[in-house]
Design an enzyme around this catalytic site. Structure first.
Site, PDB file in Angstrom:
ATOM      1  N   SER A 116       0.828  -1.209   0.000  1.00  0.00           N
ATOM      2  CA  SER A 116       0.000   0.000   0.000  1.00  0.00           C
ATOM      3  C   SER A 116       0.857   1.251   0.000  1.00  0.00           C
ATOM      4  O   SER A 116       0.656   2.173  -0.801  1.00  0.00           O
ATOM      5  CB  SER A 116      -0.934  -0.002   1.217  1.00  0.00           C
ATOM      6  OG  SER A 116      -1.901  -1.018   1.128  1.00  0.00           O
ATOM      7  N   HIS A 119      -2.743   7.600   2.054  1.00  0.00           N
ATOM      8  CA  HIS A 119      -3.160   6.222   2.315  1.00  0.00           C
ATOM      9  C   HIS A 119      -4.506   6.175   3.028  1.00  0.00           C
ATOM     10  O   HIS A 119      -5.334   5.286   2.771  1.00  0.00           O
ATOM     11  CB  HIS A 119      -2.087   5.525   3.153  1.00  0.00           C
ATOM     12  CG  HIS A 119      -2.423   4.116   3.517  1.00  0.00           C
ATOM     13  ND1 HIS A 119      -2.947   3.772   4.756  1.00  0.00           N
ATOM     14  CD2 HIS A 119      -2.320   2.953   2.811  1.00  0.00           C
ATOM     15  CE1 HIS A 119      -3.138   2.470   4.787  1.00  0.00           C
ATOM     16  NE2 HIS A 119      -2.775   1.952   3.636  1.00  0.00           N
ATOM     17  N   ARG A 156       0.958   9.018   4.605  1.00  0.00           N
ATOM     18  CA  ARG A 156      -0.084   8.389   5.430  1.00  0.00           C
ATOM     19  C   ARG A 156      -1.435   9.067   5.229  1.00  0.00           C
ATOM     20  O   ARG A 156      -2.479   8.405   5.283  1.00  0.00           O
ATOM     21  CB  ARG A 156       0.332   8.414   6.911  1.00  0.00           C
ATOM     22  CG  ARG A 156      -0.502   7.497   7.792  1.00  0.00           C
ATOM     23  CD  ARG A 156       0.149   7.283   9.134  1.00  0.00           C
ATOM     24  NE  ARG A 156       1.223   6.317   9.068  1.00  0.00           N
ATOM     25  CZ  ARG A 156       1.072   5.004   9.280  1.00  0.00           C
ATOM     26  NH1 ARG A 156      -0.129   4.508   9.544  1.00  0.00           N
ATOM     27  NH2 ARG A 156       2.107   4.202   9.215  1.00  0.00           N
TER      28      ARG A 156
END
Length: 211
Positions: free
Chosen positions: A16, A42, A39
């Protein structure tokens, strides 16, 4: 009937974040903030948010200092608080959410505002040096900026990700324009939410563990 999919949690995690880095243009992101931006991407699956992320150059240093001091993390809603991974935090670092405080309905009625905004006045004693994570209400961010201006009490940093079509974009523009010397990170426009606010805390906490 079976499906062919990756089942290893670690493999999913690693792939990912590799795909995020391959998909997003991180050219202009400072190296110390790159893990935070990755992040955030994500958390919402949207590499295109990079162009709308705004931050103060002092954010990283201010956040690292706050984590070292185990300053409180104050959240505008329970969803942000629940999204913070406690094992990433230093032992004893408090995560605070006051949105269910029983005083708020009356406070909001008297002030003619939302409970989310009214709760900011409950934060004043803990506001100085705190990490503020807003992932829900634009009114909370507006009121936070008002309180900072009125009291000159300064949090360590503001992670400002209110979401929605009424006031969200405007509140984040106000943060960018009026945060003064309070470091911040935000996402311009209507997009935002608890996942982004919690992801920002988690990313900074992970970086603090390394320092």
């Amino acid at each position: 009937m079976g499906y062919d999919y990756i089942k290893s949690g670690q493999d999913i995690y690693d792939l990912s974040f590799r795909l995020v880095r391959e998909s997003a243009d991180l050219t202009h992101v400072p190296s110390e903030l790159e893990p935070v931006i990755v992040r955030l991407i994500h958390a919402v699956g949207m590499p295109d948010i990079v162009s709308e992320i705004r931050f103060d150059d002092g954010l990283f240093k201010a956040a690292m200092t706050a984590f070292a001091k185990k300053a409180p993390i104050i959240c505008d809603c329970d969803m942000v608080a629940y999204g913070i991974t406690k094992r990433f935090l230093p032992d004893g670092m408090p995560v605070i959410s006051t949105i269910t405080d029983k005083r708020l309905p009356k406070m909001a009625e008297i002030s003619g505002t939302t409970r989310s905004a009214a709760q900011i006045d409950l934060w004043i004693e803990q506001l100085d040096g705190a990490i503020i994570a807003i992932g829900n209400a634009p009114t909370a961010l507006f009121r936070l900026l008002e309180v900072i201006q009125q009291t000159n009490i300064k949090p360590a940093c503001i992670l400002g990700f209110p979401v929605g079509f009424v006031g969200a974009s405007e509140s984040k523009d106000a943060l960018i324009a009026d945060a003064g010397d309070v470091p911040f990170i935000t996402l311009r426009g209507t997009r935002g939410g608890s996942a982004l606010a919690a992801a920002a805390v988690n990313a900074l906490a992970i970086e603090a563990q390394k320092s």
